[in-house]
Design an enzyme around this catalytic site. Structure first.
Site, PDB file in Angstrom:
ATOM      1  N   HIS A  15      25.828  35.799  29.912  1.00  0.00           N
ATOM      2  CA  HIS A  15      24.727  35.372  28.952  1.00  0.00           C
ATOM      3  C   HIS A  15      24.437  33.956  29.323  1.00  0.00           C
ATOM      4  O   HIS A  15      23.311  33.469  29.684  1.00  0.00           O
ATOM      5  CB  HIS A  15      25.108  35.523  27.581  1.00  0.00           C
ATOM      6  CG  HIS A  15      23.906  35.228  26.988  1.00  0.00           C
ATOM      7  ND1 HIS A  15      22.677  36.068  26.782  1.00  0.00           N
ATOM      8  CD2 HIS A  15      23.796  34.392  25.924  1.00  0.00           C
ATOM      9  CE1 HIS A  15      21.758  35.534  25.803  1.00  0.00           C
ATOM     10  NE2 HIS A  15      22.412  34.325  25.412  1.00  0.00           N
TER      11      HIS A  15
ATOM     12  N   GLU B 236      24.493  42.062  31.570  1.00  0.00           N
ATOM     13  CA  GLU B 236      24.777  41.956  30.230  1.00  0.00           C
ATOM     14  C   GLU B 236      24.401  43.063  29.298  1.00  0.00           C
ATOM     15  O   GLU B 236      25.306  43.150  28.299  1.00  0.00           O
ATOM     16  CB  GLU B 236      23.810  40.772  29.801  1.00  0.00           C
ATOM     17  CG  GLU B 236      23.989  39.936  28.300  1.00  0.00           C
ATOM     18  CD  GLU B 236      22.999  39.005  27.990  1.00  0.00           C
ATOM     19  OE1 GLU B 236      23.275  38.222  27.422  1.00  0.00           O
ATOM     20  OE2 GLU B 236      21.716  39.418  28.212  1.00  0.00           O
TER      21      GLU B 236
ATOM     22  N   ASN C  39      47.019  39.472  56.192  1.00  0.00           N
ATOM     23  CA  ASN C  39      48.140  40.286  57.103  1.00  0.00           C
ATOM     24  C   ASN C  39      49.414  40.661  56.093  1.00  0.00           C
ATOM     25  O   ASN C  39      50.050  41.493  56.371  1.00  0.00           O
ATOM     26  CB  ASN C  39      48.634  39.016  58.080  1.00  0.00           C
ATOM     27  CG  ASN C  39      47.747  38.906  59.366  1.00  0.00           C
ATOM     28  OD1 ASN C  39      46.748  39.622  59.386  1.00  0.00           O
ATOM     29  ND2 ASN C  39      48.537  38.372  60.193  1.00  0.00           N
TER      30      ASN C  39
END
Length: 704
Positions: free
Chosen positions: A48, A70, A423
């Site tokens: 918001h 929202e 990795n």
């Protein structure tokens, strides 16, 4: 009161990034099986705030897109919807889209709207209203709005307080959001409170509005628009007794006219609904190449350009400046009326000045120190995405996130850390099935740890996977010609074999994937770390996992150095790299494969002839009168052959690369007390270059 809009915009960008971090952190912490209402409220408030701030600066694409997120979050916090894993993934993608749009405004560049459109469609699909949900490209079709509402329309009374503008809020933004609600809005302005022209204050508000909103719109959606101004206005929201039968087209037209009357510049004049839809569609089609919202001047770098400092650090800095001013005043008074009997006072004043300067320097450097959590915070999201992509179960453990290091080091270590973590997940950890067969938990562990050690920071990236396969690394190195064919694996230590993974183009992956396997990462990781004056070591045990240990200086600005003289030139050796300095005993010098070795306490240490390394002449055969300075970088040691040891001094590092060019074996330069320039030795670079040359000459390991 004049306001610098560019400055306000920059503040919004920083706050928007902070809200995006909150949104991502809380989403990653959510448990789909047991959703925490407080976490959802935190996520909703972050979204918001982003929406409200974006609307204030006319960043409509961000505002409209965040509105969709929202709405979904609002349903979740009201208990109407459960946030499952898929929904959380879509919301995380939404956060990425907002960041992409934000960076495009910051840098005045274009962004690809395809991902934003895909996320918008996914959000609408989740909410089950893909056909009706409004967005930047889609205006509600007035033909789809029923002629008669089931319930009466909403009547909204909005009277801003006169000083609302001083808080940064704008009633036009609020009216624009009301107009964007499904079915539009019929807005009527009441100018009855306007004073005479001579009494009019342009910084005060005197207008109020009556707004009619379609009855199908939930009351909560209307209230949410006023969340930012609920204490700065008189607000009433009631149901009209009559049914909502007005034309949505006329309501939209009326709303556009009223907003245009309130703010001529930002809002276009009124148009029929059909023309508005057409115009918005045209705007959407050009969104990937041109944006209509105002943008600031271009920035060359979207990384962290500012830092937040604790008020205690600022207070300490102010106190130190005050002490410095007092000392300066004392010295000025002594110099204006100096006599030999005041010499002791002068010396005391100079000592105090030196102490104040040192404390001030430490305080300023402390302000640049940031917790490494700024780098670690990105990894929960990375681990989540990788585990989903690779079909692995991964738990991330983070320790030492409050450990501080210099902002410059922090920014430049982030990318190597990302590669090491990728990795660890891809190469290090096994699949759940493999781990179960080995008697391990199906969920693998990746551990990030940071701590201070001496004047350095140590960062460890470890996993509990299969560990590095020494035999496989050796075979790959043979195939790539990194080691000679006649060198058996038994003659290589584990460290020498494991260090082969840092060779350019080296990879043990059997298949190339989107994550790794191309062999273009670990050599860059080591090179970047060494450019920071650090080093990286790897330790591994079969079926227990691997640990990559990075050691870095805390700061790149100042270092404690030992001044040395070689062939009449003064160099600086970082104190943190020095083990000890000794007088050479020629009987302890041996030669092997053309390399001079010094025997010290049952250890053979290679001798690096600095004079010859830098092309300053030859050292000759007699080394008895010279000094050997033993230095180390990681687990490697060499002895630097010197002519003379001078004093120790704290020096300010100046970049040689930015002012001249990069020089092998030199990390920077500094200006000494006598005004002369001295070069700072790059111990890590010197040792790596020297040992690589020695290895090539001996014909064994070409890259370790």
């Amino acid at each position: 009161m004049a306001m610098d809009m560019d400055q306000l915009r920059r503040i919004f960008y920083e706050e928007c990034r902070e809200n995006l971090e909150v949104l991502e952190r809380e989403l990653l912490a959510l448990d789909p099986e047991a959703t925490d209402l407080e976490s959802i409220n935190t996520i909703f408030r972050a979204a918001h705030s982003i929406k409200g701030g974006a609307a204030t600066f006319n960043l409509d694409d961000i505002s409209h897109f965040t509105h969709d997120m929202e709405t979904l979050l609002d349903e979740a916090r009201e208990g109407k919807r459960q946030l499952d894993s898929h929904t959380i993934d879509v919301l995380l993608r939404g956060g990425d889209c907002i960041l992409s749009m934000l960076e495009s405004y910051e840098n005045d560049t274009d962004y690809d709207s395809s991902e934003r459109d895909a996320v918008t469609e996914a959000l609408n699909t989740i909410m089950g209203n893909a056909a009706a949900a409004p967005s930047e490209e889609q205006t509600p079709d007035v033909a789809d709005v029923p002629a008669v509402s089931v319930a009466g329309e909403w009547l909204v009374g909005f009277e801003p307080h006169p000083d609302m503008l001083f808080s940064g809020n704008d009633p036009v933004r609020i009216l624009r959001e009301l107009e964007a609600l499904p079915g539009g809005a019929d807005i009527e302005c009441d100018p009855s409170a306007l004073p005479d022209f001579n009494e009019l204050d342009p910084e005060q508000l005197f207008l109020k509005w009556q707004v009619r909103v379609d009855g199908h719109v939930p009351r909560e959606d209307i209230e949410a628009i006023f969340d930012w101004v609920e204490d700065e206005c008189e607000l009433s929201i009631t149901r009209n007794e009559e049914a909502s039968t007005g034309s949505a087209s006329s309501a939209t037209t009326s709303a556009s006219e009223n907003i245009a009357a309130s703010d001529n510049a930002p809002v276009a004049s009124a148009q029929p609904a059909e023309e508005q839809t057409s115009d918005k569609a045209q705007t959407a089609s050009k969104s990937s190449s041109k944006k209509t919202a105002p943008k600031p001047a271009a920035k060359s770098d979207a990384s962290v350009s500012s830092i937040r400092v604790e008020i205690d650090k600022v207070d300490n800095l102010i106190n130190l400046v005050g002490e410095l001013v007092i000392t300066q005043s004392m010295l000025a008074e002594l110099s204006s009326n100096f006599s030999p009997e005041k010499l002791e006072q002068l010396q005391s004043g100079l000592e105090q000045l030196m102490q104040n300067t040192k404390e001030l320097q430490e305080s300023v450097l402390d302000i640049r120190m940031l917790p490494i959590s700024f780098a670690f915070n990105r990894f929960p999201r990375l681990i989540r995405d990788l585990s989903s992509q690779l079909g692995k179960r991964v738990e991330l453990m983070i320790e030492g996130e409050s450990t501080e290091l210099d902002k410059t080091v922090l920014e430049r270590i982030s990318d190597p850390l990302v590669h090491l973590v990728r990795n660890a997940v891809d190469h290090g950890l096994e699949s759940p099935e493999e781990r179960k067969e080995k008697g391990k938990p199906e969920t693998g562990l990746v551990h990030l740890n940071a701590y201070h050690q001496g004047g350095s920071i140590v960062i460890e990236v470890s996993d509990d996977g299969a560990g590095l396969n020494k035999e496989k690394i050796w075979q790959k190195a043979l195939a790539k010609g990194l080691i000679s064919d006649d060198l058996p694996i038994d003659e290589l230590t584990d460290t020498q074999v494991f260090n082969l993974v840092f060779a350019p183009g080296f990879s043990t992956a059997d298949q190339v994937s989107d994550v790794s396997g191309r062999g273009v990462g670990m050599d860059v990781v080591r090179r970047n770390i060494e450019q920071l004056g650090g080093n990286i070591d790897v330790h591994s045990a079969p079926e227990k996992g691997s640990t990559f240990k990075i050691s870095l200086p805390l700061t790149l600005a100042i270092l404690d150095g030992q001044l040395v003289k070689v062939a009449g030139q003064v160099y600086v050796v970082p104190l943190i790299s020095i083990i000890e300095s000794i007088q050479i005993d020629s009987q302890q010098i041996k030669t092997a494969s053309g390399v001079q070795l010094y025997r010290l306490r049952d250890e053979n240490i290679p001798i690096l002839l600095l004079k010859e390394e830098f092309g300053l002449g030859h050292c000759g055969e007699d080394l008895d009168k010279q000094l050997l300075c033993l230095v180390e970088a990681g687990d490697k040691k060499v002895g630097l052959l010197l002519d003379e040891l001078l004093g120790q001094q704290q020096v300010v590092i100046k970049s040689l690369e930015s002012n001249y060019t990069r020089v092998a074996g030199i990390s920077g330069a500094t200006i000494l007390g006598d005004g002369s320039v001295s070069l700072i030795l790059d111990i890590q670079g010197l040792i790596t270059q020297f040992l690589s040359r020695v290895s090539d000459a001996s014909g064994h390991i070409a890259a370790a």
